[in-house]
Design a protein around this motif. Structure first.
Motif, PDB file in Angstrom:
ATOM      1  N   ARG A 266       0.811  -1.212   0.000  1.00 55.65           N
ATOM      2  CA  ARG A 266       0.000   0.000   0.000  1.00 55.65           C
ATOM      3  C   ARG A 266       0.851   1.272   0.000  1.00 55.65           C
ATOM      4  NH1 ARG A 266      -2.577  -0.631   4.538  1.00 55.65           N
ATOM      5  NH2 ARG A 266      -1.909   1.141   5.797  1.00 55.65           N
ATOM      6  N   GLY A 267       1.959   1.247   0.687  1.00 58.80           N
ATOM      7  CA  GLY A 267       2.811   2.420   0.751  1.00 58.80           C
ATOM      8  C   GLY A 267       3.477   2.786  -0.555  1.00 58.80           C
ATOM      9  N   ALA A 268       3.460   1.861  -1.524  1.00 58.12           N
ATOM     10  CA  ALA A 268       4.075   2.114  -2.831  1.00 58.12           C
ATOM     11  C   ALA A 268       3.037   2.268  -3.935  1.00 58.12           C
ATOM     12  CB  ALA A 268       5.028   0.967  -3.186  1.00 58.12           C
ATOM     13  N   ALA A 269       1.764   2.426  -3.547  1.00 56.51           N
ATOM     14  CA  ALA A 269       0.681   2.396  -4.535  1.00 56.51           C
ATOM     15  C   ALA A 269       0.352   3.759  -5.132  1.00 56.51           C
ATOM     16  CB  ALA A 269      -0.581   1.806  -3.904  1.00 56.51           C
ATOM     17  N   ALA A 270       0.886   4.843  -4.587  1.00 57.02           N
ATOM     18  CA  ALA A 270       0.561   6.174  -5.108  1.00 57.02           C
ATOM     19  C   ALA A 270       1.082   6.330  -6.528  1.00 57.02           C
ATOM     20  CB  ALA A 270       1.159   7.249  -4.206  1.00 57.02           C
ATOM     21  N   ASP A 271       0.314   7.025  -7.363  1.00 55.17           N
ATOM     22  CA  ASP A 271       0.728   7.243  -8.751  1.00 55.17           C
ATOM     23  C   ASP A 271       2.095   7.910  -8.810  1.00 55.17           C
ATOM     24  OD1 ASP A 271      -1.661   6.190  -9.634  1.00 55.17           O
ATOM     25  OD2 ASP A 271      -2.617   8.136  -9.964  1.00 55.17           O
ATOM     26  N   GLY A 272       2.947   7.408  -9.703  1.00 54.93           N
ATOM     27  CA  GLY A 272       4.276   7.985  -9.893  1.00 54.93           C
ATOM     28  C   GLY A 272       5.361   7.392  -9.036  1.00 54.93           C
TER      29      GLY A 272
END
Length: 361
Positions: A327-333
């Motif tokens: 989840r911590g790496a799911a942000a766009d970009g």
């Protein structure tokens, strides 16, 4: 291998047949996957999806009974409308994804070919007296997809042009009674057509005779749905995956998320409250090399996820992928590394879909 009612026609058209979900299916025709993909985006592609399971649920209380297995709002589905949903396991995983349409006096279901043998007994197990599930093995299913699909089809049945995305209606096509939904699996406008099996080839030939319509196989269907950010059961969804992790919370009706009275609700509620450990995201590899399913995803040398679907997107002219990451790496970009043949290929998470949906809303 089982065969669909169109197997003979596929061979006549030069289809290259491959095993898929227990059926011999055309992966491509002589034009090739790239041409079939782009033609569907530009005009209209005709797909045989008769391997899918079709069934109807009949009797008072059918919608309420189905809601025991799905968080979709089936009781709120109006006559003449269709909805996408998931069937759940006791542990909060996804047994299958499916389509359900309200025909007024019954529900019409479309189930995945590889899962229908599990879906049918699971549904039957929750039915009360007076509600019956009737599989429909005597029906074929065709998908006519692309911006030219409805204009071409409307020459056979003008009323289809008035249908909106996810409308469901009965129409006669080339004199053949059919069930038509304005939906599909490509991100394009188009329809899916349920037809009696013995009349499927006649209908397919009539559709192929329409201006701009060409046959398309499983290869193009897969690249089209990946560009559209649509899940494939067995790749992007399975019994370990929850609707929350899969970014399918929108399939869970508001009323259902207040009552929490469906199978597997405990896990879904906990993940909505506290956040899931992982999320399905779009992934854009840098460069030109595709990353296929099961490719490990790393960040700072640590494995944080896996590609579930990946390949080359003909319409975007670049490699594309979907997968699950922490989840911590799911942000766009977010910067990632994809481990392809022992080498770390740079990539970034990105919004889905890769190609904008063009549904007739």
């Amino acid at each position: 291998m089982l065969e669909t009612p169109l197997a003979s026609l596929h061979r006549q058209l030069g289809g290259r047949m491959v095993p898929f979900a227990g059926y011999a299916m055309p992966v491509q025709y002589p034009a090739g996957i790239l041409t079939e993909h782009l033609h569907t985006r530009d005009a209209a592609g005709l797909f045989d999806v008769s391997h899918m399971g079709q069934a109807e649920l009949v009797g008072d209380g059918a919608a309420a009974a189905l809601e025991k297995l799905t968080p979709a709002d089936v009781q709120g589905l109006k006559p003449g409308r269709q909805r996408y949903g998931v069937l759940m396991t006791e542990s909060g995983g996804i047994l299958d994804d499916f389509m359900v349409a309200n025909r007024g006096d019954r529900l019409f279901l479309v189930l995945n070919a590889s899962r229908k043998h599990l879906d049918i007994p699971a549904i039957e197990a929750v039915l009360p007296a007076g509600v019956t599930l009737r599989p429909l093995p005597d029906r074929a299913l065709l998908a006519l997809q692309g911006p030219g699909a409805v204009p071409a089809l409307a020459t056979l049945a003008p009323g289809i042009a008035a249908m909106k995305f996810m409308d469901f209606a009965e129409h006669a096509l080339a004199g053949i009674p059919c069930l038509v939904s304005r939906s599909g699996y490509t991100g394009e406008d188009g329809v899916e057509i349920s037809v009696p099996a013995e009349q499927a080839e006649a209908l397919a030939r009539a559709l192929l005779a329409l201006p701009g319509v060409k046959p398309a196989g499983l290869g193009a269907r897969d690249s089209l749905r990946l560009e559209a950010g649509l899940c494939l059961y067995g790749n992007d969804l399975d019994e370990t995956t929850s609707p929350v992790e899969a970014n399918l919370v929108w399939t869970m009706g508001k009323r259902r998320r207040m009552a929490w009275d469906f199978r597997g609700a405990e896990r879904c509620r906990a993940e909505l409250d506290g956040g899931p450990a992982r999320l399905r995201v779009g992934i854009q590899p840098e460069g030109r090399q595709p990353a296929r399913g099961h490719t490990l995803v790393q960040q700072d040398g640590a494995v944080i996820g896996e590609i579930t679907s990946g390949g080359f997107g003909p319409s975007v002219n670049a490699p594309i992928a979907m997968g699950y990451v922490a989840r911590g790496a799911a942000a766009d970009g977010t910067a990632l590394d994809l481990m392809v043949r022992g080498k770390a290929l740079p990539a970034r998470t990105c919004p889905l879909p890769f190609t904008p949906h063009r549904y007739a809303r």
